[in-house]
Every structure is written in C-alpha cells, then in structure tokens.
Design a protein around this motif. Structure first.
Motif, PDB file in Angstrom:
ATOM      1  N   UNK A 234     -10.726  15.948  15.762  1.00 15.01           N
ATOM      2  CA  UNK A 234     -11.953  16.433  15.382  1.00 15.01           C
ATOM      3  C   UNK A 234     -13.377  15.414  15.774  1.00 15.01           C
ATOM      4  N   UNK A 235     -12.984  14.167  15.224  1.00 17.13           N
ATOM      5  CA  UNK A 235     -14.092  13.403  15.327  1.00 17.13           C
ATOM      6  C   UNK A 235     -14.410  13.179  17.006  1.00 17.13           C
ATOM      7  N   UNK A 236     -13.390  12.899  17.850  1.00 16.60           N
ATOM      8  CA  UNK A 236     -13.418  12.743  19.098  1.00 16.60           C
ATOM      9  C   UNK A 236     -14.014  13.949  19.858  1.00 16.60           C
ATOM     10  N   UNK A 237     -13.930  15.119  19.521  1.00 17.78           N
ATOM     11  CA  UNK A 237     -14.342  16.307  19.929  1.00 17.78           C
ATOM     12  C   UNK A 237     -15.938  16.199  19.627  1.00 17.78           C
ATOM     13  N   UNK A 238     -16.345  16.130  18.476  1.00 19.00           N
ATOM     14  CA  UNK A 238     -17.904  16.124  17.832  1.00 19.00           C
ATOM     15  C   UNK A 238     -18.405  15.069  18.693  1.00 19.00           C
ATOM     16  N   UNK A 239     -17.970  14.017  18.751  1.00 18.61           N
ATOM     17  CA  UNK A 239     -18.800  12.784  19.372  1.00 18.61           C
ATOM     18  C   UNK A 239     -19.122  13.401  20.887  1.00 18.61           C
TER      19      UNK A 239
ATOM     20  N   UNK B  61     -22.749   3.660  14.230  1.00 19.61           N
ATOM     21  CA  UNK B  61     -22.282   4.107  13.067  1.00 19.61           C
ATOM     22  C   UNK B  61     -21.121   4.791  12.727  1.00 19.61           C
ATOM     23  N   UNK B  62     -21.215   5.955  13.821  1.00 17.36           N
ATOM     24  CA  UNK B  62     -19.730   6.805  14.000  1.00 17.36           C
ATOM     25  C   UNK B  62     -18.700   6.070  14.375  1.00 17.36           C
ATOM     26  N   UNK B  63     -18.677   5.221  15.202  1.00 24.69           N
ATOM     27  CA  UNK B  63     -17.311   4.475  15.592  1.00 24.69           C
ATOM     28  C   UNK B  63     -16.886   3.934  14.403  1.00 24.69           C
ATOM     29  N   UNK B  64     -17.794   3.127  13.590  1.00 29.36           N
ATOM     30  CA  UNK B  64     -17.314   2.070  12.596  1.00 29.36           C
ATOM     31  C   UNK B  64     -16.984   2.929  11.321  1.00 29.36           C
ATOM     32  N   UNK B  65     -17.616   4.167  11.068  1.00 36.29           N
ATOM     33  CA  UNK B  65     -17.131   4.984   9.846  1.00 36.29           C
ATOM     34  C   UNK B  65     -15.766   5.303   9.734  1.00 36.29           C
TER      35      UNK B  65
END
Length: 183
Positions: free
Chosen positions: A28-33, A131-135
């Motif tokens: 999910x994160x990869x798709x949203x990003x 920020x997203x990568x480190x969350x």
C-alpha cells in the motif's frame, strides 16, 4: 489509413508516459507514494518549457495560474507534512492571515518569483518524501485544526486528490497558454 490518436495522448510523449509506471498491486505505501510521485511529475510536465507565461491568469476575476498552483502546492505540502505530521511550526510560505490567497494573488514573475517558487516546491516535496520514507508506517498520526487527527495514509490520499484536482486546472491553463494538451 492512419488511426487517429486521442487528444490526451499528444502532450508529453515518452516523458509523460513514464509518470505512471509504478506498481498496481502489492504494498500500500509503495502504491500511494508512487501515485503521488506521478501526480507531482504531472505538475512539472504541465509547466515544462514555460517561463514568464507561468504567471498568466486563467480568466478574470480569477487569479489562478500555473505559478499560483506551484506556490499553492508548496504550501499544501508544507502544511500536511511539516506542520501536521512532523509537528513543526514553520511560517507560511506565500499566504498569511491578512492575505490568505497570497499563493495565487502574489504569483508573478517579478524578482525571480518563478525560480523561487519552484525551489520552494522542491524543498517541500523533498521534506515530504523523506518524512514518508522514514515513517514507521501509514498509521503515523498528526493533529490538524481542520480535520482533527489524521494519519499519514489519509494525508497521502488527500495529497493525491489535491494534485489530481489542480493538475486538471493545469491542463486548461497550459492549453490556454500555448495549446499543449494531454494527460
């Protein structure tokens, strides 16, 4: 007999097509990003090759312009990622309490305004990406005066929506400037 092409396929060529190459299944994160990355790339594409024309307004009395969109989206990136999610308290970039539409109203080519707007936008996007990568996950939360408690997941979805809506405006603005059209 030649086959007609869709009007939307005429803008951007190969560079435009490469925006949407990320995964359509999986994490999910990869798709949203990736979808957000593609929307950001679309804004850059819609503004590519232009100089002072970026500050041309749509139609009176609107102050909408491509440069205004760049400035506005820099403010939006700053709000959600720096203020809400990271808990920082940086000053507004282009607007204020006295001039809430300063991101659009002040979007002119005066005194290096275009270069400064792009540099500011790139800085805010870089902060957001880091920020997203480190969350630790999409359930990271922040407090917002408008929405209350929001998650990183919600912010990413909201940012995709924000860019998609404004990229629609960018389509029309760009076509008005030089006739360039497409996705």
């Amino acid at each position: 007999m030649s086959h007609p092409t869709r009007r939307g396929e005429l803008f951007g060529g190969a560079d435009g097509a490469r925006r949407f190459t990320g995964p359509a299944t999986g994490d999910e994160r990869r798709m949203l990003v990736d979808v957000l990355r593609a929307q950001r790339a679309t804004l850059r594409l819609k503004c590519s090759g232009l100089g002072p024309e970026l500050s041309l307004r749509s139609v009176e009395p609107s102050t909408l312009s491509l440069l205004g969109l760049v400035r506005h989206l820099a403010e939006v990136e700053r709000r959600w990622f720096r203020r809400v999610l990271a808990g920082q308290d940086p000053p507004a970039l282009f607007s204020s309490t006295a001039d809430p539409d300063g991101d659009f109203d002040g979007a002119t080519d005066d005194h290096g305004g275009i270069a400064a707007a792009w540099e500011t936008w790139r800085t805010e996007v870089a902060f957001a990406e880091q920020f997203v990568a480190e969350a630790p996950g999409l359930d990271v939360e922040g407090d917002d005066s408008w929405r209350g408690t929001v998650s990183l997941r919600w912010v990413l979805i909201h940012m995709i929506e924000e860019y998609a809506r404004h990229n629609g405006h960018a389509d029309l603005l760009r076509e008005r400037i030089d006739g360039a059209i497409g996705m």
